[in-house]
Design a protein around this motif. Structure first.
Motif, PDB file in Angstrom:
ATOM      1  N   CYS A   6       0.857  -1.174   0.000  1.00 16.17           N
ATOM      2  CA  CYS A   6       0.000   0.000   0.000  1.00 16.17           C
ATOM      3  C   CYS A   6       0.898   1.231   0.000  1.00 16.17           C
ATOM      4  N   TRP A   7       0.578   2.194  -0.826  1.00 18.26           N
ATOM      5  CA  TRP A   7       1.432   3.376  -0.900  1.00 18.26           C
ATOM      6  C   TRP A   7       0.582   4.628  -1.077  1.00 18.26           C
ATOM      7  N   GLY A   8       1.129   5.731  -0.608  1.00 20.27           N
ATOM      8  CA  GLY A   8       0.397   6.984  -0.616  1.00 20.27           C
ATOM      9  C   GLY A   8       1.033   8.005  -1.531  1.00 20.27           C
ATOM     10  N   GLY A   9       0.220   8.886  -2.021  1.00 21.54           N
ATOM     11  CA  GLY A   9       0.658   9.976  -2.885  1.00 21.54           C
ATOM     12  C   GLY A   9      -0.497  10.927  -3.053  1.00 21.54           C
ATOM     13  N   TYR A  10      -1.014  11.012  -4.280  1.00 19.32           N
ATOM     14  CA  TYR A  10      -2.223  11.797  -4.498  1.00 19.32           C
ATOM     15  C   TYR A  10      -3.421  11.143  -3.810  1.00 19.32           C
ATOM     16  N   ALA A  11      -3.344   9.832  -3.611  1.00 17.28           N
ATOM     17  CA  ALA A  11      -4.390   9.083  -2.918  1.00 17.28           C
ATOM     18  C   ALA A  11      -3.732   7.868  -2.272  1.00 17.28           C
ATOM     19  N   THR A  12      -4.542   6.930  -1.763  1.00 14.23           N
ATOM     20  CA  THR A  12      -4.032   5.681  -1.214  1.00 14.23           C
ATOM     21  C   THR A  12      -4.207   4.587  -2.255  1.00 14.23           C
ATOM     22  N   TYR A  13      -3.120   3.882  -2.576  1.00 13.99           N
ATOM     23  CA  TYR A  13      -3.147   2.854  -3.609  1.00 13.99           C
ATOM     24  C   TYR A  13      -2.742   1.503  -3.016  1.00 13.99           C
ATOM     25  N   GLN A  51      -1.374  11.217   3.688  1.00 14.25           N
ATOM     26  CA  GLN A  51      -0.102  11.580   4.300  1.00 14.25           C
ATOM     27  C   GLN A  51       0.670  10.373   4.819  1.00 14.25           C
ATOM     28  N   HIS A  52       0.013   9.456   5.494  1.00 11.45           N
ATOM     29  CA  HIS A  52       0.677   8.278   6.044  1.00 11.45           C
ATOM     30  C   HIS A  52      -0.229   7.074   5.829  1.00 11.45           C
ATOM     31  N   ILE A  53       0.376   5.906   5.528  1.00  9.47           N
ATOM     32  CA  ILE A  53      -0.419   4.705   5.291  1.00  9.47           C
ATOM     33  C   ILE A  53       0.199   3.513   6.018  1.00  9.47           C
ATOM     34  N   GLU A  54      -0.620   2.480   6.233  1.00  2.00           N
ATOM     35  CA  GLU A  54      -0.185   1.248   6.888  1.00  2.00           C
ATOM     36  C   GLU A  54      -1.051   0.116   6.365  1.00  2.00           C
ATOM     37  N   ILE A  55      -0.461  -1.095   6.224  1.00  2.00           N
ATOM     38  CA  ILE A  55      -1.202  -2.241   5.713  1.00  2.00           C
ATOM     39  C   ILE A  55      -0.849  -3.484   6.517  1.00  2.00           C
ATOM     40  N   ASP A  56      -1.823  -4.386   6.668  1.00  2.00           N
ATOM     41  CA  ASP A  56      -1.574  -5.704   7.244  1.00  2.00           C
ATOM     42  C   ASP A  56      -2.589  -6.676   6.656  1.00  2.00           C
ATOM     43  N   VAL A  57      -2.286  -7.967   6.724  1.00  2.00           N
ATOM     44  CA  VAL A  57      -3.157  -9.015   6.197  1.00  2.00           C
ATOM     45  C   VAL A  57      -3.347 -10.053   7.292  1.00  2.00           C
ATOM     46  N   ASP A  58      -4.608 -10.399   7.606  1.00  2.00           N
ATOM     47  CA  ASP A  58      -4.845 -11.353   8.679  1.00  2.00           C
ATOM     48  C   ASP A  58      -4.793 -12.784   8.155  1.00  2.00           C
ATOM     49  N   ILE A 101      -6.110  -1.663   5.899  1.00  2.00           N
ATOM     50  CA  ILE A 101      -5.326  -0.483   5.534  1.00  2.00           C
ATOM     51  C   ILE A 101      -5.741   0.687   6.423  1.00  2.00           C
ATOM     52  N   ALA A 102      -4.760   1.432   6.900  1.00  2.00           N
ATOM     53  CA  ALA A 102      -5.013   2.678   7.624  1.00  2.00           C
ATOM     54  C   ALA A 102      -4.343   3.807   6.860  1.00  2.00           C
ATOM     55  N   ALA A 103      -5.029   4.923   6.749  1.00  2.00           N
ATOM     56  CA  ALA A 103      -4.492   6.070   6.020  1.00  2.00           C
ATOM     57  C   ALA A 103      -4.843   7.349   6.761  1.00  2.00           C
ATOM     58  N   VAL A 104      -3.886   8.258   6.823  1.00  2.00           N
ATOM     59  CA  VAL A 104      -4.137   9.581   7.382  1.00  2.00           C
ATOM     60  C   VAL A 104      -4.501  10.502   6.231  1.00  2.00           C
ATOM     61  N   GLU A 105      -5.697  11.055   6.299  1.00  2.00           N
ATOM     62  CA  GLU A 105      -6.193  11.918   5.239  1.00  2.00           C
ATOM     63  C   GLU A 105      -6.595  13.252   5.838  1.00  2.00           C
ATOM     64  N   GLY A 106      -6.226  14.331   5.170  1.00  2.00           N
ATOM     65  CA  GLY A 106      -6.509  15.660   5.688  1.00  2.00           C
ATOM     66  C   GLY A 106      -7.623  16.338   4.932  1.00  2.00           C
ATOM     67  N   PHE A 107      -8.624  16.817   5.658  1.00  2.00           N
ATOM     68  CA  PHE A 107      -9.734  17.537   5.051  1.00  2.00           C
ATOM     69  C   PHE A 107     -10.037  18.772   5.901  1.00  2.00           C
ATOM     70  N   ASN A 108      -9.999  19.952   5.277  1.00  2.00           N
ATOM     71  CA  ASN A 108     -10.361  21.195   5.966  1.00  2.00           C
ATOM     72  C   ASN A 108      -9.584  21.370   7.272  1.00  2.00           C
ATOM     73  N   ILE A 113     -13.804   6.156   9.986  1.00  2.00           N
ATOM     74  CA  ILE A 113     -12.906   7.109  10.643  1.00  2.00           C
ATOM     75  C   ILE A 113     -12.681   6.633  12.071  1.00  2.00           C
ATOM     76  N   VAL A 114     -11.457   6.198  12.342  1.00  2.00           N
ATOM     77  CA  VAL A 114     -11.113   5.667  13.661  1.00  2.00           C
ATOM     78  C   VAL A 114     -10.793   6.793  14.635  1.00  2.00           C
ATOM     79  N   ALA A 115     -10.143   7.850  14.143  1.00  2.00           N
ATOM     80  CA  ALA A 115      -9.770   8.964  15.018  1.00  2.00           C
ATOM     81  C   ALA A 115      -9.716  10.244  14.201  1.00  2.00           C
ATOM     82  N   GLN A 116      -9.971  11.359  14.876  1.00  2.00           N
ATOM     83  CA  GLN A 116      -9.863  12.679  14.275  1.00  2.00           C
ATOM     84  C   GLN A 116      -9.035  13.569  15.183  1.00  2.00           C
ATOM     85  N   ALA A 117      -8.325  14.517  14.569  1.00  2.00           N
ATOM     86  CA  ALA A 117      -7.520  15.460  15.341  1.00  2.00           C
ATOM     87  C   ALA A 117      -7.709  16.850  14.767  1.00  2.00           C
TER      88      ALA A 117
END
Length: 474
Positions: A259-266, A287-294, A301-308, A328-332
């Motif tokens: 999994c990789w990030g750039g303009y979006a999560t791929y 901005q940041h991504i993470e992947i795992d397979v059970d 997949i977890a991804a940090v996405e920024g909006f407003n 959405i697991v968490a917001q800051a």
């Protein structure tokens, strides 16, 4: 109108139910200070070990450590393990071996005029406390991996930002190896972001590659063959040059998922022969991504996405095996950094740094339990509706593998040897519900005859699997 209202309520309830699968986030660091990044590992006793770096000044930063023995609910007081008073430490990563020894790698910046430099650094806890930090070499982006023989690899990047290569060294039996530079070419840029080890001690690495060293960085896959102690040819995952970060995980068949990030999560995966086309998972501005397979083959997949100006930590999975669902697991109020996954005892642990205002924040842990049971009825329906058999068995010249599926879905049929290693892929496609038959003549992916013996034919439908034995007696 009633149907529209019902649909909206259904979506709200579904989203709330999905969010409730995650426990309330627990504050790990309890510092409310300038924390930049974090990482964690779970040892073989189920103890969670977490590290993070705290920036006190522009030229001064410290690595802290805490642990939890109750699934992340309570934590020990933070302990400084970088043992520095005037240097800047950042980017920590922690791993453990089969003896539960802990290894923390990080970048150490020395800003003094005489000894200025950036150094790949490691500190080790063998069970009796943290030792003295060891500076291995000049370099940055320090990453660690441990294989099944407890060989500890330390990787780092050296060179100019657009003209450098990754290097590594390993610790085995108490002794450090020489420094290796696998792709030493001044006209290329190579780098490694994350490393995972398979059952055969091979290293699977996700990173970046630029054949021109001219800021055209592409997502790349590197593999180290343990038996030959050599590196395979670099695999370019995509020609997209917007890659900003990347992560990798292995499924139960030891195939890599990236999994990789750039303009979006791929998202891409390797099917034993080829890499899939990139699947767009998330929203723009990743901005940041993470992947795992059970263990059931389900991708997380977890991804940090920024909006407003709000940081969202978004969890993606495919409950129906086809379409990505988001929660959405968490917001800051300000930022969320460096989410990290780890699966342990059928629970998905997620650690991240969250900040509601610039310069302040903490490290948090949340957990998603009963991963396999969350697959839903769709997968049990597919599994119960799948039928497969082969004849003749044993076979001499060829055998026919007959199977049926009652739901249209993605299907993969492959042959593996008795050790579980991939031999040949017979089908890798989206199939409609029907009856199918395919012959195997005892050859591998290269068309060469395989040795006599016991083999496995494996049918994967989305994220469900059926495995049966077959005997080849030419």
């Amino acid at each position: 109108m009633k149907n529209v209202i019902f649909f909206i309520l259904l979506m709200v309830f579904a989203d709330n139910a999905s969010a409730q699968n995650w426990i309330e986030p627990v504050n790990v660091s309890n510092m409310n200070d300038f924390i930049l990044s974090s990482d964690f590992t779970i040892d073989h006793n189920g103890i969670i070990h977490c590290v993070w770096n705290l920036k006190y000044e522009n030229n001064y930063g410290v690595i802290y450590y805490a642990s939890s023995e109750d699934g992340g609910i309570t934590w020990t007081n933070p302990l400084s393990i970088s043992q520095n008073e005037d240097l800047y430490c950042t980017g920590p990563q922690i791993v453990n071996d089969s003896d539960n020894k802990l290894y923390v790698g990080y970048d150490l910046y020395d800003f003094s005029p005489v000894t200025w430099g950036v150094y790949a650094t490691i500190v080790i806890n063998e069970g009796s406390g943290w030792g003295e930090p060891l500076q291995l070499a000049e370099g940055m982006k320090t990453r660690l991996a441990v294989d099944n023989n407890n060989r500890v690899y330390v990787f780092w990047y050296q060179g100019a930002p657009h003209n450098g290569e990754f290097c590594y060294q390993y610790l085995e039996g108490g002794f450090w190896s020489e420094i290796f530079i696998p792709f030493d070419n001044s006209n290329e840029l190579t780098g490694i972001w994350e490393i995972v080890t398979d059952n055969d001690n091979n290293l699977h690495c996700a990173g970046f590659y630029d054949p021109t060293a001219f800021s055209n960085i592409r997502p790349a896959y590197y593999k180290f063959d343990y038996n030959t102690q050599s590196w395979d040819t670099i695999s370019i995952i995509s020609q997209n040059t917007s890659v900003s970060n990347i992560d990798i995980a292995l499924d139960t068949y030891q195939n890599p998922h990236i999994c990789w990030g750039g303009y979006a999560t791929y998202y891409n995966y390797f099917n034993g022969q080829n890499w899939s086309l990139a699947d767009t998972v998330g929203q723009p501005d990743t901005q940041h991504i993470e992947i795992d397979v059970d263990e059931a083959g389900k991708v997380h997949i977890a991804a940090v996405e920024g909006f407003n100006n709000v940081g969202n930590l978004v969890y993606y999975h495919r409950p129906d095996g086809l379409y990505w669902d988001s929660t959405i697991v968490a917001q800051a109020g300000n930022t969320i950094f460096t989410p990290e996954f780890e699966i342990h005892n059928n629970s998905l642990y997620l650690v991240y740094k969250s900040s509601d205002q610039p310069g302040y924040g903490d490290v948090y842990l949340t957990r998603h339990d009963d991963l396999v049971s969350t697959k839903g009825n769709y997968f049990s329906d597919i599994t119960s509706a799948m039928q497969i058999q082969n004849k003749p068995n044993p076979f001499k010249h060829y055998t026919s593998i007959d199977f049926s599926i009652k739901k249209s879905c993605y299907v993969k049929l492959e042959i593996r040897n008795s050790m579980g290693h991939h031999v040949v892929t017979l089908i890798d496609d989206y199939l409609t519900y029907d009856n199918y038959s395919i012959k195997w003549v005892g050859v591998n992916n290269n068309g060469k005859k395989v040795p006599p013996g016991l083999y496995l034919y494996c049918l994967h439908a989305n994220e469900s699997h059926i495995v049966k034995k077959i005997l080849y007696c030419p």
